[in-house]
Design an enzyme around this catalytic site. Structure first.
Site, mmCIF file in Angstrom:
data_model
loop_
_atom_site.group_PDB
_atom_site.id
_atom_site.type_symbol
_atom_site.label_atom_id
_atom_site.label_comp_id
_atom_site.label_asym_id
_atom_site.label_seq_id
_atom_site.Cartn_x
_atom_site.Cartn_y
_atom_site.Cartn_z
ATOM 1 C CG ASP A 97 -6.216 -3.730 -3.980
ATOM 2 O OD1 ASP A 97 -6.430 -3.148 -2.896
ATOM 3 O OD2 ASP A 97 -5.150 -4.333 -4.227
ATOM 4 C CG HIS A 144 -5.690 -2.585 0.323
ATOM 5 N ND1 HIS A 144 -5.079 -2.075 -0.794
ATOM 6 C CD2 HIS A 144 -5.101 -1.954 1.387
ATOM 7 C CE1 HIS A 144 -4.176 -1.176 -0.436
ATOM 8 N NE2 HIS A 144 -4.170 -1.084 0.889
ATOM 9 C CB SER A 181 -0.956 -0.056 1.200
ATOM 10 O OG SER A 181 -2.029 0.829 1.048
#
Length: 284
Positions: free
Chosen positions: A227, A259, A144
């Site tokens: 995602d 995610h 991320s």
């Protein structure tokens, strides 16, 4: 509103609710790190600078005979939460295969600003190379916001650092590579980035043509099935742009993960990204 939704990863998980998925992620990574600290030979809170968070946790290979590759893990948390203290969860399967795992601490917002975070991660790598001569080949892994920081490392001009880390590969997981959309979301409330800062620190805008050393660096851009479309677009476009500049890039679209568990599963021996890490010693 639509952009806020796209850049809120917790809204896209089919497993759990928005708050629950984040709590579960914190619990999973913290528990995995506790297990790693109990089982691996570790050096915790190694300072690479004077700042409070400028520290590394190093998990050494079970058998550090002479030289070994190092996987440098850069945590996510939208540049404003999490820390190295729950970032060792990937260590157990890798240290058993002869790979050191290094978790990097950096100043998160609002104390840390974007220029400083990028600089800290670059400095941490220079320190690692200078301090530990046994490291033979560095592999970056970021999740991320950490994937963004790892990607910024790839664009580093190392002439001012006194060393050139031998970066053999990078695993960029569910990252953000163009910060411009972030300016228009709640994420920037803490970051307080100007457009200039966002552009200066967007990997998409900092891609350097691959010199021979960079061409030999294998970049894996991974994204989760669950995602958001914006995260998936960013991964695809950044991977394609790197490839167009001569970098060696693979794009990996992972099914049945969101995610959060796309990175949590690095603690599992059988997980595809863990196996990528375990191949490091043989690839050297």
């Amino acid at each position: 509103q639509a952009l806020e939704e796209q850049y809120s990863p917790s809204r896209w998980s089919p497993r759990l609710g928005r708050d629950t998925v984040i709590q579960a992620h914190l619990a999973a990574t913290a528990a995995g790190t506790q297990r790693a600290r109990a089982s691996a030979q570790t050096l915790l809170h190694v300072p690479y600078g004077d700042g409070e968070r400028e520290k590394l946790d190093i998990y050494f290979p079970t058998d550090p005979s002479g030289t070994f590759p190092a996987l440098v893990y850069i945590h996510g948390g939208y540049w404003q939460c999490l820390s190295k203290d729950e970032s060792g969860f990937a260590a157990p399967p890798l240290v058993s295969q002869g790979v050191a795992v290094v978790a990097v601490g950096y100043d998160t917002a609002p104390k840390g600003h974007m220029d400083a975070m990028v600089l800290q991660v670059r400095r941490s790598l220079a320190f690692l190379v200078e301090r530990y001569s046994g490291i033979r080949g560095i592999y970056l892994c970021g999740h991320s916001a950490g994937a963004h920081l790892a990607a910024m490392v790839l664009s580093t001009d190392w002439t001012g650092y006194g060393v050139v880390p031998d970066i053999k590969g990078a695993v960029l997981v569910s990252g953000v590579y163009d910060l411009e959309p972030i300016l228009h979301t709640y994420v920037n409330d803490a970051l307080n980035m100007s457009r200039e800062v966002a552009q200066r620190n967007s990997p998409m805008l900092c891609i350097t043509p691959a010199v021979p050393a960079a061409a030999a660096c294998e970049v894996l851009v991974a994204v989760a099935q669950h995602d958001s479309p914006e995260f998936r677009r960013q991964s695809q476009e950044y991977g394609q742009a790197l490839r167009a500049a001569g970098w060696s890039v693979s794009l990996l679209d992972l099914a049945n993960v969101d995610h959060f568990d796309i990175i949590e599963k690095l603690s599992e021996e059988s997980y595809v990204l863990t196996q990528v890490g375990e191949e490091l010693p043989s690839s050297l």
